[in-house]
Scaffold this active site. Structure first.
Site, PDB file in Angstrom:
ATOM      1  N   ARG A 118     -10.281   4.180  -0.576  1.00  0.00           N
ATOM      2  CA  ARG A 118      -9.830   3.255   0.476  1.00  0.00           C
ATOM      3  C   ARG A 118     -10.032   3.932   1.830  1.00  0.00           C
ATOM      4  NH1 ARG A 118      -5.853   1.878  -3.694  1.00  0.00           N
ATOM      5  NH2 ARG A 118      -5.644  -0.378  -3.841  1.00  0.00           N
ATOM      6  N   GLU A 178     -12.039 -10.174  -4.520  1.00  0.00           N
ATOM      7  CA  GLU A 178     -10.589 -10.255  -4.319  1.00  0.00           C
ATOM      8  C   GLU A 178     -10.192 -11.552  -3.621  1.00  0.00           C
ATOM      9  OE1 GLU A 178      -9.362  -6.812  -2.036  1.00  0.00           O
ATOM     10  OE2 GLU A 178     -11.133  -6.913  -0.772  1.00  0.00           O
ATOM     11  N   CYS A 185     -10.481  -2.569  -9.868  1.00  0.00           N
ATOM     12  CA  CYS A 185      -9.838  -1.450  -9.159  1.00  0.00           C
ATOM     13  C   CYS A 185      -8.454  -1.824  -8.648  1.00  0.00           C
ATOM     14  CB  CYS A 185     -10.721  -0.931  -8.032  1.00  0.00           C
ATOM     15  SG  CYS A 185     -10.990  -2.134  -6.731  1.00  0.00           S
ATOM     16  N   ASN A 193      -5.114  -6.940  -6.749  1.00  0.00           N
ATOM     17  CA  ASN A 193      -3.926  -6.982  -5.876  1.00  0.00           C
ATOM     18  C   ASN A 193      -4.027  -8.157  -4.908  1.00  0.00           C
ATOM     19  OD1 ASN A 193      -3.573  -4.544  -7.136  1.00  0.00           O
ATOM     20  ND2 ASN A 193      -4.200  -3.322  -5.388  1.00  0.00           N
ATOM     21  N   ASP A 194      -5.160  -8.252  -4.232  1.00  0.00           N
ATOM     22  CA  ASP A 194      -5.347  -9.372  -3.315  1.00  0.00           C
ATOM     23  C   ASP A 194      -5.685 -10.647  -4.069  1.00  0.00           C
ATOM     24  OD1 ASP A 194      -4.800  -8.562  -0.662  1.00  0.00           O
ATOM     25  OD2 ASP A 194      -6.564  -7.269  -0.723  1.00  0.00           O
ATOM     26  N   ARG A 209     -15.224   2.326  -0.168  1.00  0.00           N
ATOM     27  CA  ARG A 209     -15.109   0.976   0.373  1.00  0.00           C
ATOM     28  C   ARG A 209     -15.069   1.068   1.894  1.00  0.00           C
ATOM     29  NH1 ARG A 209      -9.837  -2.384  -1.170  1.00  0.00           N
ATOM     30  NH2 ARG A 209      -8.778  -1.016   0.282  1.00  0.00           N
ATOM     31  N   ARG A 260       1.686 -10.590  -1.353  1.00  0.00           N
ATOM     32  CA  ARG A 260       1.957  -9.370  -2.114  1.00  0.00           C
ATOM     33  C   ARG A 260       2.970  -8.468  -1.420  1.00  0.00           C
ATOM     34  NH1 ARG A 260      -3.722  -5.950  -1.497  1.00  0.00           N
ATOM     35  NH2 ARG A 260      -2.573  -4.113  -2.075  1.00  0.00           N
ATOM     36  N   HIS A 320       0.822  -1.218   0.000  1.00  0.00           N
ATOM     37  CA  HIS A 320       0.000   0.000   0.000  1.00  0.00           C
ATOM     38  C   HIS A 320       0.849   1.258   0.000  1.00  0.00           C
ATOM     39  CE1 HIS A 320      -3.221  -2.830   0.839  1.00  0.00           C
ATOM     40  NE2 HIS A 320      -3.931  -1.953   0.170  1.00  0.00           N
TER      41      HIS A 320
HETATM   42  C1  PEP Z   1      -7.075  -5.060  -4.343  1.00  0.00           C
HETATM   43  O1  PEP Z   1      -6.894  -5.941  -3.496  1.00  0.00           O
HETATM   44  O2  PEP Z   1      -6.856  -5.206  -5.555  1.00  0.00           O
HETATM   45  C2  PEP Z   1      -7.554  -3.725  -3.936  1.00  0.00           C
HETATM   46  C3  PEP Z   1      -7.904  -2.815  -4.823  1.00  0.00           C
HETATM   47  O3  PEP Z   1      -7.564  -3.436  -2.606  1.00  0.00           O
HETATM   48  P1  PEP Z   1      -6.239  -3.147  -1.758  1.00  0.00           P
HETATM   49  O4  PEP Z   1      -5.098  -2.952  -2.702  1.00  0.00           O
HETATM   50  O5  PEP Z   1      -6.505  -1.927  -0.942  1.00  0.00           O
HETATM   51  O6  PEP Z   1      -6.103  -4.366  -0.923  1.00  0.00           O
HETATM   52 MG    MG Z   2      -7.623  -5.720  -1.503  1.00  0.00          MG
END
Ligand code: PEP
Ligand code: MG
Length: 544
Positions: free
Chosen positions: A300, A434, A505, A457-458, A336, A468, A195
């Site tokens: 976020r 996710e 996203c 991402n997740d 979110r 990650r 992040h």
């Molecule tokens: C994701 O997991 O792709 C996402 C957009 O949320 P974050 O990156 O905040 O976990």
């Molecule tokens: Mg996520």
């Protein structure tokens, strides 16, 4: 001239002076002491030293940034001499027979909590100051010199922006920094999917990670090439000239992209998609508007919690969400609900340490168990919905029951607002996809909500079993893996069959080499860091 290689997080160039960022907090151990009066004397001596450090910093700041901005350090001196604060520290040392470091840290924490609870915004902001002076005192007690403790206020005191080097930066440290003072980040630790990296991209700050930074670099000139992940120390004239030219080229490209402002995100054959932005705080909206975001696809909200020393009140959250709704002027703003947990930790949640936090107690799991926190946020969101076009999105969903339970609580809060005659609008609701579970049951989930937003991402880390956050896995963690792409295709098909629109996203949404693939798959929306809005629009408009 020396050259170091790392991994790039945001492709931009910066040239400037290096500033070494020490961790704000010195780890504090609780120790029993036999002679409290001697410990109090040690504390008083440390206070005197810390006050003299503040004098030096004030004088430097006054010269560099002027009296008004430097005044914060005079204020810190006053706080450090505040009777109530000093009494609280001495009481803890006397009554609990503990070391001064522990007493100062405990007092700082409890005072910061008290300030954060106050209604007045000015008083709330004092929470950061009391944490700051306590951190400085702890650093001195632990044997640090004047430069041992460099906090966000010290950053504020710098005359011109710097290249910040650090061992590591947590998301909460990054969010609290004065970004106007930062040209670039270089860290030893960190992963490109963290992040902190996402924040750097949102802020368009060139960043390179995985570099063996050294404290001795402080004060030297450096070039950060975010295109190649290179750090050049003490560049020679020729390199400086070359890199300055490259920087100008980047700027030219940025200007060319500006020509796409006000244009539709549409292919040559007329297929349109919604191009929204990801943000972490209200202050990012300026970048969204500058880059012509058509809405916000992911706010976020947990960063509001990370930027706070205690649970943000309903009023504080309402103010933030209302501002977002109003500043976007009727455009869609998807907020979110808080996704605390994993790498996004706020101390005051007092979450137990977990062996596997990414798969642990986080996001909707916390909300459904600690409903007071969830309900406060939902009320703030609903109240803000009256001021614009808000949607609510739930993260980390793995089951239909979780969605139904979240919706039931949302409906209860709506009913409460109706009873209290507080206005709200009927918001669209959606979920993040996710987790692999959500992919496989996306057909059922689509019937429960208005939209899906795929969090690649997740999703990548869970599908590929690749953390990650772990820089060693950067080569394995591959959001373009066929398994991830097939999951995206499945979600789009199932979403559409069940009547839900589908967006992405996660960071993958900004990968312009996949824009064509996403459109062919039938994607409805892409939500990207503000800095990638216009490049993605360009990619869509170049498609047939
Ligand atoms: C994701 O997991 O792709 C996402 C957009 O949320 P974050 O990156 O905040 O976990
Ligand atoms: Mg996520």
């Amino acid at each position: 001239m020396e050259q170091y290689q790392g991994k790039t997080v945001y492709p931009k160039i910066a040239i400037g002076t290096v500033f070494f960022y020490h961790k704000k907090e010195t780890p504090v151990q609780k120790r029993h002491i036999d002679d409290p009066e001697a410990e109090i004397a040690r504390f008083q001596a440390a206070k005197k030293t810390a006050l003299s450090h503040l004098d030096v910093i004030y004088q430097k700041a006054e010269k560099e940034i002027g009296k008004d901005d430097a005044a914060i350090f005079q204020f810190h001196k006053m706080m450090m001499e505040d009777e109530t604060y000093l009494e609280a520290v001495c009481n803890i040392i006397r009554l609990e027979k503990v070391n001064a470091e522990y007493a100062v840290a405990a007092t700082g924490k409890s005072f910061a909590g008290m300030f954060a609870q106050m209604d007045d915004a000015y008083m709330q902001a004092r929470a950061a100051d009391v944490k700051d002076i306590s951190g400085r005192l702890v650093a001195v007690l632990s044997g640090g010199g004047a430069d041992m403790y460099l906090s966000s206020s010290d950053l504020r005191a710098l005359a011109s922006p710097v290249i910040l080097i650090a061992d590591d930066l947590t998301p909460s440290e990054t969010i609290q920094m004065d970004k106007s003072k930062i040209l670039a980040f270089v860290t030893r630790q960190g992963s490109v999917n963290s992040h902190t990296a996402i924040l750097a991209r949102t802020m368009r700050i060139p960043a390179v990670i995985g570099v063996g930074i050294q404290e001795a670099w402080a004060g030297r000139t450096a070039i950060i090439d975010g295109h190649t992940g290179t750090v050049i120390l003490d560049p020679d004239t020729e390199t400086l000239e070359q890199m300055t030219a490259k920087m100008q080229e980047d700027e030219k490209k940025q200007q060319l992209l500006q020509a796409l402002r006000g244009k539709e995100t549409v292919t040559k054959s007329g297929r349109k998609i919604h191009l929204y932005a990801n943000i972490g705080s209200v202050s990012d909206i300026a970048e969204v508007l500058k880059n012509d975001g058509e809405g916000i696809g992911l706010f976020r909200s947990e960063f509001l919690y990370l930027d706070s020393s205690d649970f943000p009140t309903e009023e504080a959250q309402f103010a933030a969400y209302k501002t977002a709704a109003q500043r976007m002027g009727g455009k869609k703003v998807i907020i979110r609900t808080m996704d605390i947990g994993a790498d996004k930790q706020a101390d005051y949640f007092h979450l137990e340490k977990e062996d596997n936090p990414a798969m642990g107690f986080r996001a909707i799991r916390i909300c459904l168990e600690r409903q007071d926190i969830f309900r406060t946020q939902l009320r703030a969101l609903l109240r803000a919905s009256a001021f614009g076009n808000l949607s609510i999105m739930f993260p980390m969903i793995i089951s239909v029951q979780e969605v139904r339970e979240s919706m039931r609580i949302l409906e209860e809060e709506k009913a409460r607002l109706r009873r209290e005659a507080i206005p709200y609008k009927d918001v669209e609701t959606g979920i993040m996809i996710e987790t692999p579970a959500a992919v496989w049951i996306s057909g059922e989930l689509a019937r429960e909500v208005d939209f899906f937003s795929i969090g690649t991402n997740d999703l990548t880390q869970y599908i590929l079993a690749a953390d990650r956050q772990n820089p060693r896995l950067d080569g394995i963690y591959d959001p373009r893996h066929p398994a991830v792409l097939r999951a995206i295709q499945t979600v789009i098909e199932n979403g559409h069959k069940g009547g839900a629109w589908v967006g992405i996203c996660g960071e993958l949404a900004a990968d312009t080499t996949l824009t064509k693939t996403f459109l062919e798959m039938g994607i409805d929306e892409l939500s990207v860091s503000p800095s990638f809005l216009l490049p993605v629009r360009e990619a869509v408009r170049n498609l047939d």
